[in-house]
Design a protein around this motif. Structure first.
Motif, PDB file in Angstrom:
ATOM      1  N   ARG A 164       0.857  -1.207   0.000  1.00 57.07           N
ATOM      2  CA  ARG A 164       0.000   0.000   0.000  1.00 57.07           C
ATOM      3  C   ARG A 164       0.886   1.248   0.000  1.00 57.07           C
ATOM      4  N   TYR A 165       1.603   1.430  -1.088  1.00 60.75           N
ATOM      5  CA  TYR A 165       2.598   2.497  -1.163  1.00 60.75           C
ATOM      6  C   TYR A 165       1.992   3.893  -1.277  1.00 60.75           C
ATOM      7  N   THR A 166       0.759   3.990  -1.767  1.00 60.36           N
ATOM      8  CA  THR A 166       0.131   5.315  -1.949  1.00 60.36           C
ATOM      9  C   THR A 166      -0.945   5.587  -0.905  1.00 60.36           C
ATOM     10  N   SER A 167      -1.093   4.699   0.068  1.00 56.29           N
ATOM     11  CA  SER A 167      -2.162   4.852   1.055  1.00 56.29           C
ATOM     12  C   SER A 167      -1.887   6.019   2.001  1.00 56.29           C
ATOM     13  N   PRO A 168      -2.851   6.954   2.133  1.00 57.02           N
ATOM     14  CA  PRO A 168      -2.688   8.072   3.082  1.00 57.02           C
ATOM     15  C   PRO A 168      -2.542   7.594   4.524  1.00 57.02           C
ATOM     16  N   VAL A 169      -3.096   6.418   4.826  1.00 54.60           N
ATOM     17  CA  VAL A 169      -3.008   5.869   6.183  1.00 54.60           C
ATOM     18  C   VAL A 169      -1.546   5.700   6.597  1.00 54.60           C
ATOM     19  N   TYR A 170      -0.693   5.375   5.639  1.00 56.02           N
ATOM     20  CA  TYR A 170       0.733   5.238   5.897  1.00 56.02           C
ATOM     21  C   TYR A 170       1.490   6.536   5.585  1.00 56.02           C
ATOM     22  N   ASN A 171       1.171   7.164   4.465  1.00 59.16           N
ATOM     23  CA  ASN A 171       1.982   8.284   3.983  1.00 59.16           C
ATOM     24  C   ASN A 171       1.887   9.524   4.867  1.00 59.16           C
ATOM     25  N   ILE A 172       0.707   9.819   5.371  1.00 63.62           N
ATOM     26  CA  ILE A 172       0.559  11.017   6.214  1.00 63.62           C
ATOM     27  C   ILE A 172       1.371  10.888   7.504  1.00 63.62           C
ATOM     28  N   PRO A 173       1.259   9.759   8.253  1.00 59.97           N
ATOM     29  CA  PRO A 173       2.112   9.626   9.445  1.00 59.97           C
ATOM     30  C   PRO A 173       3.605   9.619   9.102  1.00 59.97           C
ATOM     31  N   ILE A 174       3.973   9.034   7.965  1.00 57.82           N
ATOM     32  CA  ILE A 174       5.390   9.011   7.582  1.00 57.82           C
ATOM     33  C   ILE A 174       5.906  10.434   7.417  1.00 57.82           C
ATOM     34  N   VAL A 175       5.159  11.272   6.709  1.00 58.91           N
ATOM     35  CA  VAL A 175       5.584  12.660   6.486  1.00 58.91           C
ATOM     36  C   VAL A 175       5.707  13.403   7.814  1.00 58.91           C
ATOM     37  N   ILE A 176       4.702  13.264   8.675  1.00 55.64           N
ATOM     38  CA  ILE A 176       4.703  13.968   9.962  1.00 55.64           C
ATOM     39  C   ILE A 176       5.893  13.528  10.814  1.00 55.64           C
ATOM     40  N   LEU A 177       6.113  12.217  10.887  1.00 56.36           N
ATOM     41  CA  LEU A 177       7.184  11.694  11.728  1.00 56.36           C
ATOM     42  C   LEU A 177       8.571  12.049  11.184  1.00 56.36           C
ATOM     43  N   VAL A 178       8.728  12.064   9.864  1.00 52.35           N
ATOM     44  CA  VAL A 178      10.014  12.456   9.283  1.00 52.35           C
ATOM     45  C   VAL A 178      10.319  13.911   9.614  1.00 52.35           C
ATOM     46  N   ILE A 179       9.310  14.766   9.506  1.00 53.46           N
ATOM     47  CA  ILE A 179       9.514  16.186   9.831  1.00 53.46           C
ATOM     48  C   ILE A 179       9.878  16.347  11.306  1.00 53.46           C
ATOM     49  N   LEU A 180       9.188  15.620  12.180  1.00 54.10           N
ATOM     50  CA  LEU A 180       9.482  15.701  13.613  1.00 54.10           C
ATOM     51  C   LEU A 180      10.888  15.182  13.919  1.00 54.10           C
ATOM     52  N   SER A 181      11.307  14.122  13.228  1.00 48.68           N
ATOM     53  CA  SER A 181      12.645  13.571  13.474  1.00 48.68           C
ATOM     54  C   SER A 181      13.730  14.593  13.140  1.00 48.68           C
ATOM     55  N   GLY A 182      13.471  15.417  12.116  1.00 47.58           N
ATOM     56  CA  GLY A 182      14.430  16.454  11.761  1.00 47.58           C
ATOM     57  C   GLY A 182      14.579  17.514  12.826  1.00 47.58           C
ATOM     58  N   PHE A 183      13.546  17.682  13.647  1.00 50.78           N
ATOM     59  CA  PHE A 183      13.610  18.663  14.740  1.00 50.78           C
ATOM     60  C   PHE A 183      14.345  18.115  15.960  1.00 50.78           C
ATOM     61  N   ALA A 184      14.524  16.791  16.028  1.00 50.88           N
ATOM     62  CA  ALA A 184      15.108  16.174  17.221  1.00 50.88           C
ATOM     63  C   ALA A 184      16.578  16.522  17.377  1.00 50.88           C
ATOM     64  N   LYS A 185      17.325  16.529  16.260  1.00 51.75           N
ATOM     65  CA  LYS A 185      18.768  16.737  16.327  1.00 51.75           C
ATOM     66  C   LYS A 185      19.273  16.994  14.910  1.00 51.75           C
ATOM     67  N   GLU A 186      20.381  17.737  14.797  1.00 56.28           N
ATOM     68  CA  GLU A 186      20.904  18.068  13.466  1.00 56.28           C
ATOM     69  C   GLU A 186      21.256  16.820  12.668  1.00 56.28           C
ATOM     70  N   SER A 187      21.817  15.805  13.330  1.00 57.78           N
ATOM     71  CA  SER A 187      22.189  14.586  12.612  1.00 57.78           C
ATOM     72  C   SER A 187      20.969  13.873  12.049  1.00 57.78           C
TER      73      SER A 187
END
Length: 417
Positions: free
Chosen positions: A77-100
């Protein structure tokens, strides 16, 4: 205590999500257990006993993203919003955790795209389905990739042009630092701080090259493309930490890419040969045997250091009243500031820091102290236990006989008689 419990919960969740990630990409139970253990239980164990480190949160977010990407692959389910929306949100949050972790953000969409691109690969796949496939898959999830790219670029802009990469003496990049120093930092990261990881990686690469006949011809570019992604990821982390070196908690997210490459991909290559696969897994277990005891010792020493600090602070409270002057002379800005702040919270507001004879009072809860400062008016002086003679040399008109000395591991409390 509550904060430590929350840190432990994050560690348990991260371990479980990393295990599930491996299971979703069809790894066996043994390898699925080794995967999170290699990531979490080596030299980089620091965030799980040092509660203030951001890496525990960053790793939890990364584990959740990897689990979602792997689940997409398992369910197709590569295009499913159920997966893609949380992935985008979590990736953005991970970038705020630390520069690395900001530098690790592009890896997630690349892994997602890699899994989708090679899904269903077999001997007939290359000639019939590859043409134009990559561009089509990018277009199908274009919104996902653009959101992650935009967040990544904004973070990079803030780091480069707002925060700056030359503000901290031990990290980043500076025009006065020679190339040799950066190369030395990379060398120390690989062959001192991550000695066993590097040695085992060399052995695993040798095993894979020795057994190259296990790789099917139609899978060569599949494996090579992932190797390029992960080796580049590890290289970027090494360069980013070239000045300060990678050690302890700074191994994240380098170690995530390391485990994806040498645990999951390596095991996948050997999956058809049970004997060689068992040897491969045994080598990975040797890595854990070599690195975990050191992490346990560091955690034990950190806990002991915490006991010393508690006794150190209690000694100050027992020997100094609310109106007595206290001076922190560690010469370590963080430790002096922490001591001063803790004392002010406990109604000892007459707290100063002294660095090379310069008196400072940092405003915390009360107004800044004013007036003349003299060692003769000091009731308590704190310092590293090995720096006793040096600190005494800073004091005008005061001798060693004027103080009682209390030592708590690395920390000393000097109380005027």
């Amino acid at each position: 205590m509550l904060w430590n419990i929350w840190t432990a919960v994050k560690g348990i969740l991260a371990f479980a999500l990393l295990y599930l990630s491996a299971r979703y990409v069809k790894a066996g139970r043994t390898v699925s257990l080794i995967f999170p253990m290699v990531i979490m239980l080596g030299t980089q164990f620091t965030p799980w006993y040092r509660s203030a480190n951001q890496e525990s949160t960053g790793l939890l977010l990364c584990a959740a993203i990897l689990c979602l990407i792997a689940a997409q692959y398992a369910h197709g389910r590569y295009t499913s919003p159920v997966y893609n929306i949380p992935i985008v949100i979590l990736v953005i949050l991970s970038g705020f955790a630390k520069e690395s972790f900001t530098l690790f953000m592009p890896v997630f969409p690349m892994l997602k795209l890699w899994l989708e691109y090679w899904d269903g690969c077999d001997e007939t796949w290359l000639g019939t389905r590859r043409k134009g496939r990559l561009l089509r898959l990018v277009k199908e999830n274009l919104a996902v990739y653009l959101c992650i790219l935009a967040a990544f670029l904004i973070n990079i802009y803030m780091i480069l042009f707002r925060v700056g990469v030359d503000r901290i003496s031990y990290a980043g990049f500076h025009q006065d630092t020679g190339l040799n120093q950066y190369l030395h930092g990379i060398s120390d990261s690989l062959f001192v701080n991550m000695k066993w990881n590097t040695v085992i990686a060399g052995q695993l690469i040798f095993m894979i090259l020795l057994c190259y006949q296990l790789v099917e011809k139609y899978n060569i570019w599949r494996y090579v493309s992932l190797c390029i992604i992960l080796f580049c990821t590890m290289g970027i982390q090494l360069v980013a930490h070239a000045k300060s070196e990678m050690w302890g908690r700074y191994l994240f997210p380098y170690i995530i890419a390391y485990a994806l490459l040498f645990v999951l991909l390596g095991n996948y290559i050997f999956r058809k040969d049970r004997f060689r696969n068992s040897i491969y897994q045994a080598v990975l277990l040797v890595l854990l045997i070599l690195t975990v005891p050191g992490a346990v010792r560091e955690a034990r020493d950190y806990a002991k250091d915490g006991e010393w600090i508690r006794e150190y602070f209690q000694c100050i409270l027992d020997n100094a009243g609310e109106t007595d002057r206290i001076v922190g002379a560690f010469g370590d800005e963080e430790l002096d500031l922490a001591t001063e702040c803790w004392l002010e919270v406990h109604d000892r507001s007459q707290a100063y820091s002294n660095v090379n004879g310069e008196w400072k009072n940092t405003v915390q809860l009360t107004d800044a102290l004013t007036g003349e400062c003299s060692w003769e008016d000091v009731k308590v002086v704190t310092c590293y236990s090995y720096a006793q003679v040096y600190v005494l040399s800073l004091m005008d008109g005061v001798t060693e006989n004027d103080f009682d000395f209390y030592t708590f591991g690395n920390y000393m409390v000097m109380v005027k008689k």
